[in-house]
Motif scaffolding. Sequence first.
Motif, PDB file in Angstrom:
ATOM      1  N   VAL A 180       0.351  29.683 -31.792  1.00 18.65           N
ATOM      2  CA  VAL A 180       0.733  30.295 -33.067  1.00 18.65           C
ATOM      3  C   VAL A 180       1.425  31.612 -32.736  1.00 18.65           C
ATOM      4  CG1 VAL A 180      -0.035  31.201 -35.284  1.00 18.65           C
ATOM      5  CG2 VAL A 180      -1.222  29.237 -34.265  1.00 18.65           C
TER       6      VAL A 180
ATOM      7  N   LEU B 116      -5.052  31.793 -37.980  1.00 20.37           N
ATOM      8  CA  LEU B 116      -4.469  30.480 -37.699  1.00 20.37           C
ATOM      9  C   LEU B 116      -4.783  30.028 -36.283  1.00 20.37           C
ATOM     10  CD1 LEU B 116      -0.969  30.814 -39.420  1.00 20.37           C
ATOM     11  CD2 LEU B 116      -3.112  29.938 -40.359  1.00 20.37           C
TER      12      LEU B 116
ATOM     13  N   VAL C   2      -1.571  25.282 -42.600  1.00 18.69           N
ATOM     14  CA  VAL C   2      -1.843  24.845 -41.229  1.00 18.69           C
ATOM     15  C   VAL C   2      -2.952  23.797 -41.207  1.00 18.69           C
ATOM     16  CG1 VAL C   2      -2.704  25.591 -38.978  1.00 18.69           C
ATOM     17  CG2 VAL C   2      -0.942  26.922 -40.144  1.00 18.69           C
TER      18      VAL C   2
ATOM     19  N   TYR D  58       3.286  26.649 -34.091  1.00 19.73           N
ATOM     20  CA  TYR D  58       3.484  27.220 -35.416  1.00 19.73           C
ATOM     21  C   TYR D  58       4.049  28.633 -35.276  1.00 19.73           C
ATOM     22  CZ  TYR D  58       0.322  23.469 -36.851  1.00 19.73           C
ATOM     23  OH  TYR D  58      -0.263  22.230 -37.058  1.00 19.73           O
TER      24      TYR D  58
END
Length: 236
Positions: free
Chosen positions: A94, A86, A61, A73
């Motif tokens: 995410v 993340l 990432v 993501y």
Amino acid sequence: MRILVINPNTSADMTEDIYQSAVAAKQSATEVKVTNPSHGPECVEGTADELMAAYHLLDIVREAESTDHFDAYIVACFGDPGVDALRELTDKPVVGVAEAAIRISSFISGKFSIVSILPRCLIHLEDLVRRYGGEKRLASIKTPNIGVLDFHKDAESAKQKLLSAADEAVREDFAEAVILGCAGMSGFADLVAGEIGVPVIDSVTAAVKVAESLVDMRLKTSKRNTYAPPTGKKYK
């Protein structure tokens, strides 16, 4: 819209399966890229595996943030490894596949069951359900001793174990929907639903639709407190 789907393990076969499920689920205008780390466990089947896999997700990432443009993501492992970490690295959404599937189940069923992999994962799966607010709706968690890679090593046996466990969840535990609790089960939702007669949620599909919705709504990850960037320090 561009979405990066990350398979946290190093299995190219699983990455291809995840890619096929993600492409089948996406809107026509959405571009999906699927990747996996080059180092780490071949499959994630326990807490130690998750920890090693999550470490390499951070590098993926970080690189994607600096060299490419993605709008969201997805972490395509049902343990949702590294998702919170993340979220500290990016303001893009995410999405963990487990969280997406468990939360989506509340819209279509009163009680749900998860059919996952190995008995050793049971406690971790129960913790995930509690974290995502599904404990009062949980009918059961089935762990029919399927290895993550069994759908490539012995596909027919793995498929029969999956079908048997899902059927048992409906007949004996009164599940009204079933979640496939492993990204390695991607692509089997329609087959299982046809056999057991209740909705079956493919976690990768669920995550793609959640990610698209968040991007469409122009929502980003809050940087106030919980998911603020890591505090300034030296890393050795």
